[in-house]
Each structure stands twice: as C-alpha cells, then as structure tokens.
Design a protein around this motif. Structure first.
Motif, PDB file in Angstrom:
ATOM      1  N   TYR A 191      -8.493  -4.438   6.555  1.00  0.00           N
ATOM      2  CA  TYR A 191      -7.592  -3.321   6.256  1.00  0.00           C
ATOM      3  C   TYR A 191      -6.573  -3.120   7.388  1.00  0.00           C
ATOM      4  CZ  TYR A 191     -10.544  -1.748   2.337  1.00  0.00           C
ATOM      5  OH  TYR A 191     -11.236  -1.642   1.146  1.00  0.00           O
ATOM      6  N   GLU A 192      -7.043  -3.101   8.600  1.00  0.00           N
ATOM      7  CA  GLU A 192      -6.146  -2.846   9.742  1.00  0.00           C
ATOM      8  C   GLU A 192      -5.110  -3.965   9.885  1.00  0.00           C
ATOM      9  OE1 GLU A 192      -8.759  -2.296  13.032  1.00  0.00           O
ATOM     10  OE2 GLU A 192      -9.139  -0.175  12.569  1.00  0.00           O
ATOM     11  N   ARG A 209      -1.253   2.826   1.000  1.00  0.00           N
ATOM     12  CA  ARG A 209      -2.279   2.463   0.015  1.00  0.00           C
ATOM     13  C   ARG A 209      -3.484   1.838   0.700  1.00  0.00           C
ATOM     14  NH1 ARG A 209       0.306  -1.105  -4.601  1.00  0.00           N
ATOM     15  NH2 ARG A 209      -1.900  -1.084  -5.210  1.00  0.00           N
ATOM     16  N   VAL A 210      -3.218   0.927   1.669  1.00  0.00           N
ATOM     17  CA  VAL A 210      -4.326   0.283   2.382  1.00  0.00           C
ATOM     18  C   VAL A 210      -5.089   1.323   3.212  1.00  0.00           C
ATOM     19  CG1 VAL A 210      -4.947  -1.494   4.054  1.00  0.00           C
ATOM     20  CG2 VAL A 210      -3.091  -1.903   2.434  1.00  0.00           C
ATOM     21  N   LEU A 211      -4.364   2.268   3.838  1.00  0.00           N
ATOM     22  CA  LEU A 211      -5.024   3.314   4.625  1.00  0.00           C
ATOM     23  C   LEU A 211      -5.892   4.216   3.751  1.00  0.00           C
ATOM     24  CD1 LEU A 211      -2.145   4.300   7.068  1.00  0.00           C
ATOM     25  CD2 LEU A 211      -4.343   3.285   7.701  1.00  0.00           C
ATOM     26  N   ALA A 212      -5.449   4.443   2.521  1.00  0.00           N
ATOM     27  CA  ALA A 212      -6.274   5.239   1.599  1.00  0.00           C
ATOM     28  C   ALA A 212      -7.605   4.542   1.344  1.00  0.00           C
ATOM     29  CB  ALA A 212      -5.513   5.464   0.298  1.00  0.00           C
ATOM     30  N   ASN A 213      -7.567   3.207   1.185  1.00  0.00           N
ATOM     31  CA  ASN A 213      -8.816   2.454   1.003  1.00  0.00           C
ATOM     32  C   ASN A 213      -9.678   2.511   2.266  1.00  0.00           C
ATOM     33  OD1 ASN A 213      -8.057   1.682  -1.601  1.00  0.00           O
ATOM     34  ND2 ASN A 213      -7.058  -0.198  -0.869  1.00  0.00           N
ATOM     35  N   ASP A 233      -3.019  10.196   7.602  1.00  0.00           N
ATOM     36  CA  ASP A 233      -2.039   9.161   7.967  1.00  0.00           C
ATOM     37  C   ASP A 233      -1.485   8.483   6.721  1.00  0.00           C
ATOM     38  OD1 ASP A 233      -0.510   7.313   9.291  1.00  0.00           O
ATOM     39  OD2 ASP A 233      -2.198   6.169  10.115  1.00  0.00           O
ATOM     40  N   ALA A 234      -2.376   8.254   5.731  1.00  0.00           N
ATOM     41  CA  ALA A 234      -1.940   7.616   4.496  1.00  0.00           C
ATOM     42  C   ALA A 234      -0.944   8.486   3.743  1.00  0.00           C
ATOM     43  CB  ALA A 234      -3.153   7.309   3.618  1.00  0.00           C
ATOM     44  N   LEU A 235      -1.197   9.827   3.678  1.00  0.00           N
ATOM     45  CA  LEU A 235      -0.295  10.738   2.965  1.00  0.00           C
ATOM     46  C   LEU A 235       1.107  10.740   3.578  1.00  0.00           C
ATOM     47  CD1 LEU A 235      -2.553  13.851   2.186  1.00  0.00           C
ATOM     48  CD2 LEU A 235      -1.495  12.274   0.553  1.00  0.00           C
ATOM     49  N   GLU A 236       1.187  10.576   4.893  1.00  0.00           N
ATOM     50  CA  GLU A 236       2.485  10.557   5.558  1.00  0.00           C
ATOM     51  C   GLU A 236       3.293   9.306   5.205  1.00  0.00           C
ATOM     52  OE1 GLU A 236       1.635  10.918   9.680  1.00  0.00           O
ATOM     53  OE2 GLU A 236       1.076  13.047   9.553  1.00  0.00           O
ATOM     54  N   ARG A 237       2.614   8.283   4.733  1.00  0.00           N
ATOM     55  CA  ARG A 237       3.297   7.019   4.410  1.00  0.00           C
ATOM     56  C   ARG A 237       3.540   6.861   2.909  1.00  0.00           C
ATOM     57  NH1 ARG A 237       2.027   2.885   8.778  1.00  0.00           N
ATOM     58  NH2 ARG A 237       0.820   3.988  10.357  1.00  0.00           N
ATOM     59  N   SER A 242       3.811   9.939  -6.169  1.00  0.00           N
ATOM     60  CA  SER A 242       3.229   8.706  -6.680  1.00  0.00           C
ATOM     61  C   SER A 242       1.746   8.920  -6.974  1.00  0.00           C
ATOM     62  CB  SER A 242       3.395   7.573  -5.658  1.00  0.00           C
ATOM     63  OG  SER A 242       2.676   7.870  -4.474  1.00  0.00           O
ATOM     64  N   PRO A 243       1.166   8.147  -7.892  1.00  0.00           N
ATOM     65  CA  PRO A 243      -0.270   8.292  -8.198  1.00  0.00           C
ATOM     66  C   PRO A 243      -1.143   8.139  -6.959  1.00  0.00           C
ATOM     67  CG  PRO A 243       0.796   6.919  -9.842  1.00  0.00           C
ATOM     68  CD  PRO A 243       1.802   7.135  -8.762  1.00  0.00           C
ATOM     69  N   GLU A 244      -0.778   7.207  -6.069  1.00  0.00           N
ATOM     70  CA  GLU A 244      -1.561   6.986  -4.851  1.00  0.00           C
ATOM     71  C   GLU A 244      -1.526   8.224  -3.951  1.00  0.00           C
ATOM     72  OE1 GLU A 244      -0.138   3.160  -6.512  1.00  0.00           O
ATOM     73  OE2 GLU A 244       0.828   5.014  -5.880  1.00  0.00           O
TER      74      GLU A 244
END
Length: 256
Positions: A191-192, A209-213, A233-237, A242-244
C-alpha cells in the motif's frame, strides 16, 4: 641607357648650332636681336623638351611593362586562390548536407523503432490487466492464495514496461490480496509503495483510494487511532462527492 642620352645631347647641340646660325642670318637681314634671341631660345626649348620626352618614354616604358606583368601575375594568383576557396566551400557545404541527411535517416530509424516497440508493449500491458482481473475474481471467491502469484506476475510485467501507474494499481491489488491471506506487513509495504508512486504521478485521488484500504487494514489490526489518521489523510486526497470519499467519510465517522 647611357648611349641613348649621349645621342640626344648630340642632337640638341646640332639643333642649337642650327638655331644660332639662323639667328645670325636673321640679325644680318635686319631683325632685332631681342626678337631673334626670343625665337631661337623658344625653338631650342621646344627641342629640348621633345628630346627629354623621348628619354622619359624610354625609361618609364620598361618599368611600366614590368609593373603590369606583376599585376597580371598577382591577378592570376588571386583568381586561383579564389577558385580553391570556392571549391573548399562547396565541399564543406556538401559535407554539411550529407551530415544532415545521415542525421535525418538516423532519426527516422529511431522513430520507426519507437513505433515498433509501442505496439509490441501493448500485448504485455493487456496481459498484465487480465492477470489483475483474474486475481480480483479469485480474491472475491476466497482464493486469495492463488491470486498472489497472478498479481506478482502482473507487477513484473508493468515494471518491465515502465508503466508506473499500472505498477501502483497492481501494488494496491497485491496489498488487498496479502491482507486476505494474513500477510499484513507485506500488505502495508505494498500500500505505501502504491501511495508513493501515485503521489509522484500527481494522482491525488488514486493515492486516497489506496490510503482508504490501508486505513481498513489498520482497523482490522485493532489500531483505531492509526486507522482514523490514515482515513483522514485519505479524505484530504479523495475528490469530494466521489463514492470513495463518501465511503471513507462514513468509516471515519463510525470509528470516532
């Protein structure tokens, strides 16, 4: 040179004698002496100038001919040098044109090679995408162990092709597969690595999306704090609306 001058002197002396004789005759028949002297002196002066002109012509003529010959020789030399320079210039120009033609031919070969390689790479890319699709199907069927080999094969293809985006998306799939088989440390590394590549490519939404996972993996490990930080962090990106983005916002709210 000396013989010519001596002859002229004798001629001048003879003319002077004749002039004196005529002068004496003119005086004898009654002409005034000053008039006779003026006439005789003028005649002698004209004779002297005439003889001097012949001497100068005899002296200057050979020198002028010599100078003219030198000028003609210099002109022929200059013309020959100009012809050599012009020929050298033409050869240099021809060499330049030939060099340009060679360079254009080389560029044409490079472009042809590029057009040949690109279609050749396309089958490999399609093969990697098929491997990822097959791995996703196996993962959904609970056969994640079988999917790992397919995803790793797809990852090798994308890396060989230099397809960074394909590599990142495959790393994300590999992380999902590793998490299913319990290789959580390997999943975190995958992931990283995917997030780093997508951020480098400027794909902020893909990195989110990857950070959400990754946040879901942390929560599955029982690390709620790390999960919330990762989802934030994922929400900021992720792109708002969007659905994600909506799904990650709900997960973050439930974890609070």
């Amino acid at each position: 040179m000396s013989r010519e001058l001596s002859r002229n002197e004798r001629r001048l002396a003879a003319l002077a004698a004749i002039g004196l004789l005529w002068g004496a005759l003119l005086v004898a028949i009654g002409f005034a002496v000053p008039f006779v002297a003026l006439v005789v002196g003028g005649l002698l002066l004209v004779a002297a100038l005439w003889l001097q002109g012949r001497v100068l012509a005899g002296t200057i003529g050979p020198r002028a001919a010599k100078v003219g010959g030198r000028l003609r020789a210099a002109t022929r030399t200059a013309s020959a040098r100009a012809a050599r320079v012009d020929w050298a210039g033409r050869r240099a120009a021809a060499g330049t044109v030939a060099s340009r033609m060679v360079a254009r031919a080389r560029d044409a070969r490079v472009n042809l090679a590029a057009r040949t390689v690109a279609p050749a790479a396309e089958p490999g890319r399609r093969q990697a995408l098929r491997l990822n699709e097959q791995a996703a199907a196996l993962r959904h069927d609970g056969r994640a162990g079988e999917a790992v080999e397919l995803v790793e094969s797809a990852l090798q293809i994308f890396r060989r092709l230099g397809d960074r985006r394909g590599e990142a998306l495959t790393l994300n799939g590999l992380g999902l597969t590793q998490a299913r088989i319990g290789d959580e440390a390997g999943a975190i590394d995958s992931y990283e690595a995917a997030v780093a590549i997508l951020a480098e490519l400027g794909d902020s939404h893909g990195a989110g999306r990857v950070l959400a996972n990754l946040g879901s993996l942390h929560r599955g490990q029982g690390d709620e704090e790390q999960a919330r930080a990762t989802w934030t962090d994922a929400l900021e990106r992720l792109e708002p609306g969007s659905p994600e983005h909506d799904r990650t916002a709900q997960q973050l709210e439930l974890a609070s």
